[in-house]
Write a protein that holds these residues in place. Structure first.
Motif, PDB file in Angstrom:
ATOM      1  N   THR A   1       0.838  -1.203   0.000  1.00 50.44           N
ATOM      2  CA  THR A   1       0.000   0.000   0.000  1.00 50.44           C
ATOM      3  C   THR A   1       0.877   1.259   0.000  1.00 50.44           C
ATOM      4  N   PHE A   2       1.899   1.268   0.854  1.00 54.22           N
ATOM      5  CA  PHE A   2       2.832   2.396   0.867  1.00 54.22           C
ATOM      6  C   PHE A   2       3.565   2.517  -0.465  1.00 54.22           C
ATOM      7  N   ASP A   3       3.912   1.363  -1.051  1.00 53.42           N
ATOM      8  CA  ASP A   3       4.592   1.371  -2.348  1.00 53.42           C
ATOM      9  C   ASP A   3       3.713   2.021  -3.406  1.00 53.42           C
ATOM     10  N   ASP A   4       2.415   1.713  -3.394  1.00 49.20           N
ATOM     11  CA  ASP A   4       1.488   2.315  -4.353  1.00 49.20           C
ATOM     12  C   ASP A   4       1.379   3.826  -4.139  1.00 49.20           C
TER      13      ASP A   4
ATOM     14  N   ASN B   1       2.329   6.577  -6.991  1.00 45.31           N
ATOM     15  CA  ASN B   1       1.299   7.473  -7.530  1.00 45.31           C
ATOM     16  C   ASN B   1       1.554   8.947  -7.228  1.00 45.31           C
ATOM     17  N   PHE B   2       2.196   9.235  -6.081  1.00 43.68           N
ATOM     18  CA  PHE B   2       2.275  10.636  -5.663  1.00 43.68           C
ATOM     19  C   PHE B   2       3.691  11.178  -5.473  1.00 43.68           C
ATOM     20  N   ILE B   3       4.683  10.318  -5.281  1.00 41.67           N
ATOM     21  CA  ILE B   3       6.035  10.797  -4.976  1.00 41.67           C
ATOM     22  C   ILE B   3       7.037  10.455  -6.072  1.00 41.67           C
TER      23      ILE B   3
ATOM     24  N   LEU C   1      15.315  13.663  -4.092  1.00 45.01           N
ATOM     25  CA  LEU C   1      15.663  13.207  -2.758  1.00 45.01           C
ATOM     26  C   LEU C   1      14.483  12.568  -2.032  1.00 45.01           C
ATOM     27  N   THR C   2      13.303  13.171  -2.126  1.00 43.81           N
ATOM     28  CA  THR C   2      12.140  12.630  -1.410  1.00 43.81           C
ATOM     29  C   THR C   2      11.788  11.239  -1.915  1.00 43.81           C
ATOM     30  N   ALA C   3      11.822  11.064  -3.233  1.00 42.46           N
ATOM     31  CA  ALA C   3      11.520   9.750  -3.812  1.00 42.46           C
ATOM     32  C   ALA C   3      12.551   8.733  -3.382  1.00 42.46           C
TER      33      ALA C   3
END
Length: 587
Positions: free
Chosen positions: A99-102, A106-108, A219-221
């Motif tokens: 779920t976190f991976d999705d 999708n957003f990061i 960096l965030t990704a």
């Protein structure tokens, strides 16, 4: 690439034991692209495959229909239902991680560039396929020569699940496509290399680790994907000590063993059964003497049976050289500390006296990947490329010498040999022009095959091209590795990573001229893997260097059909002597 690397088919006598191809288990083919060259291998097998009925008819090879071609075949992935039967229900922790991976995808860290968008990268013939058990093939043109008795194997990336986030063509799980030939009949089999990563993801039912070649969107990704991977490791879902590699680049046969290779991990031992099936035997560390990884392009000396190899990495020593004796026993490492920064060392060459390395303008840039959103591997236009030469049986790096060669970027080596009583070295290799596009825009890359001569007494380096065409993934008669060769067979990029045909070059003339002496273009909409040379009489020292066959898989994008082609290497047009229709597409 190689992008991959492939392995090949070999002419083998009945009931003979496995021998190295180009090393005889010869390695053939390659995946579609530049760095890891996908390899194939030809192997001799003790038992004969069971007899199957094959119909032979005369048909023009890869003839295109005159009617409107059908739309391209959409990507096909491993059936979720089929996978579900082979795995247990996912644990709650796995559901949470996915779920976190999705959310990250999708957003990061979405695939924002076409070169790393799986919907683009894994389309048409690059779409992955399911495994295929041994299946009879139909010879539709000519006949398979009696001397072809063995297996032709291609290794290439084939992700078992739809990738999450950015995906590069080099990132897929290794799949071997083997065509077993015996008594004029052929059997195709496609199987995954069962690496530790593949096995864990198959059981869980989804990808576990992020893709490497595609890089991250800043960096965030990088931080979020890195943190998620760390949690998966800490909870025991994945243990990197068991290997993180894909074994998707090439094949090699030495020490009486066949290996599937990828330069980020140890080799995986592979076995071909008498029925044409493929089995993964396990990850091999050579009695604890091989650490971390090794190149996917070892060089096998046909005279001695020795295999020469190396590994490279992002921390010192950036290059380590070693070799295996004829029995497959690994010899001690020779760390090369004179390589002072991490470089992308995908391939190398050997002569009877030396090993030759290229320190090129492509390097490993982990900080750029983390902070700049690029790939782990990137170009440095300010760097001056150089060639390193070390004695073949060096005990340490004291004999290492470096020569500046401005503008020369070697990713795949073809061959090298000694001249002038060992006081000079000649190297044949494609020089990658516009090296900054090697990973992101392969269609803009032009590979110019050059002959490079290094005078070891004066330090003078001279170079000249042997063809103006866009050529890579070249092979030669494997008995000429480390010796002076006359002929080589190269894939024609149109553009890379699509290969529109194969050419034969005569590089024996020292003049600066076009060296192409024969060619075979596959036709409109038809593209192949890298070629492989199979000698008619590999044990005959009196045989002509080019007395054999050039083989490759070829796909017709207009009809969706794949074939295995056997071409006469001595003929002026590389005439097709046999065409085998495959029961399923080979990417």
């Amino acid at each position: 690439m190689d992008t991959f690397s492939p392995s090949f088919l070999s002419t083998l006598p009945p009931k003979a034991k496995l021998r190295s191809p180009a090393t005889v288990t010869r390695s053939i083919t390659s995946p579609p692209s530049y760095v890891p060259r996908r390899c194939i291998s030809s192997v001799r097998i003790e038992e004969k495959a069971p007899t199957t009925t094959t119909t032979t008819t005369k048909t023009a090879p890869l003839q295109l229909p005159k009617t409107q071609p059908p739309p391209p075949t959409p990507p096909s992935y491993a059936s979720p239902s089929a996978v579900a039967k082979k795995r247990v229900e996912p644990k709650l922790s796995t559901v949470i991680f996915n779920t976190f991976d999705d959310i990250i995808t999708n957003f990061i860290d979405p695939p924002i560039r076409p070169s790393v968008d799986p919907r683009h990268v894994l389309s048409h013939n690059f779409a992955p396929v399911d495994e295929l058990p041994p299946t009879p093939c139909e010879v539709i043109q000519g006949s398979l020569p009696p001397c072809l008795d063995g297996a032709y194997i291609r290794n290439g990336p084939n992700p078992q699940f739809l990738p999450r986030g950015p995906y590069h063509l080099f990132d897929g799980d290794g799949m071997l496509h083997s065509i077993r030939i015996s008594d004029g009949k052929a059997t195709l089999c496609s199987r995954y290399v069962e690496t530790y990563k593949y096995s864990v993801e198959k059981q869980i039912g989804s990808p576990v680790l992020p893709n490497v070649f595609s890089g991250f969107n800043g960096l965030t990704a990088a931080a979020t994907r890195g943190a998620l991977s760390a949690v998966r490791i800490l909870t025991g879902e994945f243990n990197p000590a068991n290997g993180i590699g894909l074994a998707n680049t090439s094949l090699a046969f030495f020490g009486n063993r066949l290996y599937a290779l990828g330069e980020s991990d140890l080799p995986y031992s592979i076995r071909l059964t008498s029925t044409g099936d493929i089995e993964t035997l396990g990850r091999i560390d050579f009695d604890g003497k091989l650490f971390m990884s090794m190149t996917a392009h070892p060089k096998i000396d046909a005279d001695t049976g020795e295999a020469f190899a190396f590994r490279y990495g992002p921390v010192p020593p950036y290059l380590t050289y070693f070799y295996f004796d004829a029995n497959g026993n690994k010899k001690p490492d020779v760390p090369i500390f004179s390589m002072t920064r991490p470089s992308f060392l995908h391939d190398f060459a050997i002569t009877n006296k030396y090993a030759i390395f290229a320190d090129i303008q492509i390097g490993m840039n982990p900080m750029d990947m983390i902070f700049g959103g690029g790939s782990l591997v990137g170009a440095d236009p300010a760097k001056v490329p150089r060639i390193g030469v070390i004695p073949r049986y060096a005990k340490d790096e004291s004999g290492m010498r470096w020569f500046d060669v401005p503008g020369f970027n070697l990713i795949h080596a073809i061959n090298a040999w000694d001249e002038d009583d060992g006081n000079a070295i000649v190297l044949l290799a494609p020089n990658i022009l516009s090296v900054e596009h090697t990973l992101e825009r392969m269609e803009l890359v032009h590979a110019l095959v050059e002959k490079v001569r290094i005078d070891l007494r004066t330090g003078i380096v001279t170079r000249h091209p042997v063809s103006a065409r866009n050529l890579d993934f070249a092979v030669l008669n494997p008995t000429y590795v480390a010796k002076k060769n006359k002929y080589m067979y190269a894939a024609v990029g149109n553009p890379m990573p699509k290969i529109a045909g194969v050419v034969k070059l005569d590089v024996s003339n020292g003049e600066r001229r076009e060296c192409t002496v024969a060619s075979k273009m596959y036709g409109p909409g038809c593209f192949g893997g890298e070629p492989f040379f199979v000698a008619k009489e590999p044990e005959n020292p009196e045989a002509d260097e080019d007395d054999g066959y050039v083989v490759s898989y070829v796909h017709n994008e207009n009809t969706g059909e794949s074939r295995f082609l056997v071409m006469d290497a001595k003929s002026p047009d590389l005439n097709i002597v046999a065409s085998v229709r495959l029961p399923r597409r080979v990417p």
